[in-house]
Design an enzyme around this catalytic site. Structure first.
Site, short mmCIF file in Angstrom:
data_model
loop_
_atom_site.label_atom_id
_atom_site.label_comp_id
_atom_site.label_asym_id
_atom_site.label_seq_id
_atom_site.Cartn_x
_atom_site.Cartn_y
_atom_site.Cartn_z
CD1 TRP A 1 0.76 -0.51 3.03
CD2 TRP A 1 -0.72 1.05 3.60
NE1 TRP A 1 1.04 -0.11 4.32
CE2 TRP A 1 0.15 0.85 4.70
CE3 TRP A 1 -1.74 1.99 3.74
CZ2 TRP A 1 0.04 1.56 5.90
CZ3 TRP A 1 -1.86 2.69 4.94
CH2 TRP A 1 -0.97 2.47 6.00
CG ASP A 2 4.86 0.83 1.45
OD1 ASP A 2 3.98 0.09 1.90
OD2 ASP A 2 6.02 0.86 1.92
CE LYS B 1 6.33 -2.32 11.37
NZ LYS B 1 6.17 -3.46 10.46
CD GLN B 2 2.84 0.92 9.89
OE1 GLN B 2 3.41 -0.14 10.07
NE2 GLN B 2 2.62 1.42 8.69
CD GLU C 1 2.77 -4.50 8.92
OE1 GLU C 1 3.96 -4.40 9.28
OE2 GLU C 1 2.43 -4.73 7.75
O1 IFM Z 1 3.66 -1.46 3.94
C1 IFM Z 1 4.56 -1.43 4.99
C2 IFM Z 1 3.82 -1.75 6.25
O2 IFM Z 1 2.84 -0.79 6.53
C3 IFM Z 1 4.77 -1.83 7.41
N1 IFM Z 1 5.77 -2.83 7.15
C4 IFM Z 1 6.55 -2.55 5.97
C5 IFM Z 1 5.67 -2.42 4.74
C6 IFM Z 1 6.51 -2.05 3.51
O3 IFM Z 1 7.02 -0.78 3.64
#
Ligand code: IFM
Length: 661
Positions: A302-303, A555-556, A443
């Site tokens: 999805w990046d 994580k994010q 994640e």
């Molecule tokens: O798409 C990301 C994900 O959100 C977090 N882990 C790494 C992936 C690739 O950058």
């Protein structure tokens, strides 16, 4: 535009510099390594969208043979950056024209010899890359250059090639091979501007006498061919001219000037450079680590849709269209994945390799037991389908391209919504649909219920998809009917009913929206406390037994990311309350995270937070940051999503605020 430079040789920085000094043209990526380097130093010539697998290992993009291998000797003394006779060493990357340069001076029995090599991956032709070596000395010397197309290459899950052959003929060296799994024939050849004598092991020798203060110049013009492509370029100078012209075009479309802040200016220029070198030259997409190597199997996440596409929409719309077409073209694979899991609609690959999901059931290896860990990214990170639909809608908003919508765009959006509808569970007691057992952008918490990001993203996918469908039903009834014919019966009615009852988490009394059901009940500790619990530095934080799993540490950006995609969904006060709440719990273990906070910070008035997060995103590859390991899996490389996030922060964050004031 400032040139990126690094002086002195430091063996510990070889891998980092390979990423930092990367050159690429959207199809081929050549790492920022030195001519004398081999697979030991992770030399990599990576090809976009060409995958191959070796039995028992992960399928990944291929690195191909290295045409620029060169080891020089002057009066039989080796000229190598690792040598003890090095007087000075510098590498540089001119981001205004994608030109890598290395300059090393050596003491050769009391004389000074200079070796300079320039290199570029031709922005004007996808299969071409060139290098020019210039050697001079302050006394007469005999030069011997061992050159070749090195077939012993760096691979994470190789070896990918069989039937490897090398030939030397005239001034050309050719290496050919066939990939193990899918049988792609790959030919890499290099033409030298001086005669090449046969050496051994497929390498050649070029000999020259140089006079005091004269320059010996060796041009190398290389091509990577996977099919029957023909090349326009056989001379360095003409290739260079075309390359530089193309870079002028790229920068004129993309440059942003920042007043009175050289640091931010360079960080943004560098981020834009990293996006421009990935601009696709056809209907394929961009891997999460760009063209810096085989990390994450060279797969598309999805990046691209959420973090990179906005840049291309704003600067190079044809490239944006290529990215969108990639998803539309892979709709059949997404439908197939949905069926395999027992759902309708389209479930896109979490790690897409031309539409097929490369994500393994065991995507992390435990650092203690060395055993694979069951992860559920592929099965449960369903938001990918909403992200794809969002990107198509975003493209449509920018371009008004009805043709694309009738050639698969609308169908894809509605199929993504249909997937969520069939995935959802009707809770009879609460009289609502819920999305259970999912993974949101964070994640570390797997298999959660009603992730805010996921629920809203699908709600808005379905809502906007239905609105568009109704608009087309009136404006183009025949064409719309044709699209409808490819979709499940009553899809529009079903989606409308579903929308009435899909559960959308709401802010609590403090204005905070719970990331998923039960998140507030998790252990209330901050990032540093959780970090202090690590037993091994590369330990995986999430999954069933990670240090973050039972805590609020994420994580994010998750809820925060939703605000960036739909800035008007909640008031600024609500957005700020969530920003203040979630920031201390966010590890930024993904490079996608900083820019998400930067954007929300811009909207909600945290100027210093926005500036810091912007730099954290824009400078990630300059600083050599980002995690290198997920358990025992190497995840290093460049971070183009962070580059895209830096661009979005500049344009939609600071730019928008600037307009406002
Ligand atoms: O798409 C990301 C994900 O959100 C977090 N882990 C790494 C992936 C690739 O950058």
């Amino acid at each position: 535009m400032k040139v990126l430079k690094e002086s002195g040789f430091n063996a510990e920085k070889i891998v980092e510099n390979g990423n930092k000094f990367l050159t690429a043209n959207g199809y081929l990526g050549y790492r920022g390594t030195l001519d004398e380097f081999t697979k030991e130093e992770c030399v990599g010539l990576n090809v976009a969208g060409v995958y191959d697998g070796v039995k028992g290992k992960w399928r990944e993009t291929i690195n191909v043979f290295n045409p620029f291998y060169l080891v020089a000797q002057a009066d039989n003394i080796p000229l190598a950056a690792r040598g003890e006779n090095v007087l000075s060493h510098e590498i540089s990357l001119d981001i205004s024209k994608g030109l890598f340069d290395r300059k090393t001076t050596f003491n050769v029995n009391g004389a000074t010899v200079t070796l300079e090599c320039q290199r570029f991956v031709n922005a004007a032709e996808k299969t071409n890359l060139c290098s020019r070596a210039i050697i001079s000395a302050d006394r007469d010397m005999i030069l011997t250059l061992k050159v070749g197309v090195d077939t012993d290459i760096w691979e994470l899950n190789g070896p990918h090639f069989k039937d490897v052959k090398t030939e030397i003929g005239g001034n050309r060296i050719i290496a050919c091979g066939v990939t193990q799994e899918l049988g792609y024939s790959v030919k890499v050849y290099c033409d030298y501007s001086s005669p090449v004598e046969e050496f051994s092991g497929g390498f050649g020798i070029i000999k020259a006498d140089i006079k005091k203060d004269e320059k010996f110049v060796l041009d190398r013009v290389a091509h990577v061919l996977l099919g029957k492509e023909e090349s326009k370029f056989d001379k360095y100078d003409s290739a260079y001219k075309a390359h530089v012209n193309e870079w002028k075009r790229l920068w004129s479309a993309a440059r942003i000037e920042i007043k009175d802040d050289d640091r931010a200016q360079f960080a943004l220029d560098y981020s834009i450079y990293h996006l421009l070198i990935l601009a696709p030259k056809g209907e394929y997409s961009i891997a999460a680590r760009g063209l810096s190597g085989q990390t994450y199997k060279g797969a598309v996440f999805w990046d691209t849709e959420i973090f990179m596409l906005p840049f291309f929409l704003g600067t190079l719309p044809d490239c944006a269209k290529n990215l969108i077409k990639y998803r539309i073209n892979t709709l059949p694979q997404a439908r197939k994945k949905a069926r395999e899991y027992g759902y309708g609609g389209a479930f896109y690959a979490w790690e897409s390799q031309n539409g097929y999901d490369a994500c393994s059931d065991f995507n992390v290896t435990d650092v203690f037991t060395h055993r694979p860990v069951r992860t559920y990214f592929k099965d449960k990170q369903i938001h990918i389908s909403a992200d794809v639909a969002y990107a198509i809608l975003n493209y449509y908003n920018h371009t008004g391209d009805d043709e694309l919508m009738f050639s698969g765009g609308l169908e894809t959006i509605l199929e993504c919504a249909e997937f969520a509808r069939t995935y959802s569970y009707y809770n009879h007691i609460k009289n609502r649909y819920e999305l259970l057992d999912v993974i949101g952008p964070d994640e570390y918490h797997e298999r959660v219920n009603n992730n805010t990001y996921t629920n809203y993203m699908f709600y808005l996918t379905a809502k906007r998809g239905v609105e568009l469908a109704e608009k087309y039903a009136c404006a183009y009834p025949e064409r719309f009917k044709a699209v409808l014919g490819k979709l499940p019966e009553n899809i529009i009615e079903n989606l409308k009913n579903w929308l009435q009852k899909l559960y959308l988490p709401q802010p609590d009394a403090n204005g905070v929206i719970e990331q998923f059901d039960g998140y507030f009940k998790l252990e209330d500790v901050g990032v540093e406390e959780v970090r202090s619990r690590l037993v091994h530095p590369n330990e995986y934080w999430g999954g069933s037994g990670g240090v973050a799993t039972a805590t609020r540490v994420i994580k994010q950006a998750d809820v925060i990311m939703l605000f960036n995609l739909y800035p008007d969904l909640f008031s600024k006060e609500i957005q700020r309350a969530n920003y203040d709440f979630y920031l201390p719990y966010t590890e930024h273990g993904s490079s996608l995270s900083h820019c998400a906070y930067a954007l929300t910070a811009c909207r909600t008035g945290d100027k210093s937070g926005a500036y810091k997060a912007f730099l954290d995103s824009a400078e990630i590859d300059l600083r050599g940051g980002g995690k290198q390991w997920a358990g025992e899996i190497y995840i290093g490389g460049t971070h183009p999503a962070a580059s895209g996030g830096a661009w979005m922060t500049a344009v939609f964050g600071f730019g928008y605020r600037h307009k406002e004031t």
